[in-house]
Design a protein around this motif. Sequence first.
Motif, short mmCIF file in Angstrom:
data_model
loop_
_atom_site.label_atom_id
_atom_site.label_comp_id
_atom_site.label_asym_id
_atom_site.label_seq_id
_atom_site.Cartn_x
_atom_site.Cartn_y
_atom_site.Cartn_z
N TRP A 108 -66.02 -21.48 -24.36
CA TRP A 108 -66.95 -20.57 -23.67
C TRP A 108 -65.82 -19.61 -22.97
CZ3 TRP A 108 -67.65 -20.25 -18.60
CH2 TRP A 108 -68.59 -19.30 -18.07
N ILE A 109 -64.86 -20.30 -22.02
CA ILE A 109 -64.15 -19.47 -21.12
C ILE A 109 -63.30 -18.42 -22.07
CG2 ILE A 109 -61.93 -19.72 -19.66
CD1 ILE A 109 -62.91 -22.23 -18.77
N THR A 110 -62.76 -18.88 -23.13
CA THR A 110 -62.00 -17.85 -24.08
C THR A 110 -63.00 -16.79 -24.44
OG1 THR A 110 -60.46 -19.74 -24.77
CG2 THR A 110 -60.90 -17.77 -26.12
N ARG A 116 -60.18 -9.22 -22.35
CA ARG A 116 -59.51 -8.84 -21.09
C ARG A 116 -58.20 -9.25 -20.55
NH1 ARG A 116 -64.69 -9.29 -17.33
NH2 ARG A 116 -64.98 -11.38 -18.74
N GLY A 117 -57.95 -10.75 -20.99
CA GLY A 117 -56.97 -11.51 -20.43
C GLY A 117 -56.22 -12.38 -21.60
N LEU A 118 -56.02 -11.80 -22.68
CA LEU A 118 -55.47 -12.75 -23.73
C LEU A 118 -54.45 -13.49 -23.35
CD1 LEU A 118 -55.73 -14.01 -26.52
CD2 LEU A 118 -54.65 -11.97 -27.50
N ARG A 230 -45.74 -8.68 -24.89
CA ARG A 230 -46.71 -7.73 -25.74
C ARG A 230 -47.20 -8.20 -27.02
NH1 ARG A 230 -42.86 -3.46 -29.25
NH2 ARG A 230 -41.72 -5.21 -30.65
N ALA A 231 -46.69 -9.45 -27.45
CA ALA A 231 -47.41 -10.24 -28.36
C ALA A 231 -48.96 -10.56 -27.98
CB ALA A 231 -46.88 -11.57 -28.80
N TRP A 232 -49.24 -10.50 -26.69
CA TRP A 232 -50.80 -10.78 -26.54
C TRP A 232 -51.42 -9.68 -25.83
CZ3 TRP A 232 -50.17 -15.48 -28.33
CH2 TRP A 232 -49.09 -15.89 -28.27
#
Length: 237
Positions: A108-110, A116-118, A230-232
Amino acid sequence: IPAGTLLGQTIGWRWAFGVMSLISVALLVWARLTLPALSAPGAAARQPLLTVLRLPGLRTALLAMFLFVLAHNVLYTYIEPFAALAGAAGWLDRLLLVFGVASLVGIWITGVWVDRGLGLLVVASTLGFIVAALALACWPGSPAVLVAATVVWGLAFGGVATQFQTAVARRAGEAADIAQSFVVTGWNLAIALGGVAGGVMLETVGERWLPVALLAVLVAALAVVLRQPRAWQPVLP
């Protein structure tokens, strides 16, 4: 999985596999009747495997995923002998239920934060798993620590499949389907190697050292995650 276990205990494991087969056939029929036909992918999506693998940031995401899942399966595959150190063998089912509920919260958090914040999610998941593994390594015989660490572990693990799949899809763009095949292969390879590595440890140094092995792998995973931010990040048009 709990339902299959209960069924196997009640009427025998053969019937559990039989029911699974019937459900699989029903799923095939349902999919054939209800899923829409999709057009073939365009030429941009049909890229060679090595070309896709060379996309910037993709190998970082795949390697971090592999290390995380490897660490998870070293312990999860052999959680019963490890839990016995804390006297939890008699209530292992409830411990796994706690893990499952915590994983649902992690999912759920993910779901709330993945767009917005991977990068923050991946770092937090890896750090959370490190904290859980460190606690289990330091206090392997404590039931309270086992439960608390299982909660943190479940929170950390619950959303990682979505996190890594999102990262890979972002980096691959139109070749996302090809890139996801690397995810499936790497994930299952990590499951297999985690089982092998954990089994070897049980035969040689014992279950007490399983969390120590996790720490080494997870620190390597964190280094990979932090090495290439940058991968994320989303790919700019």
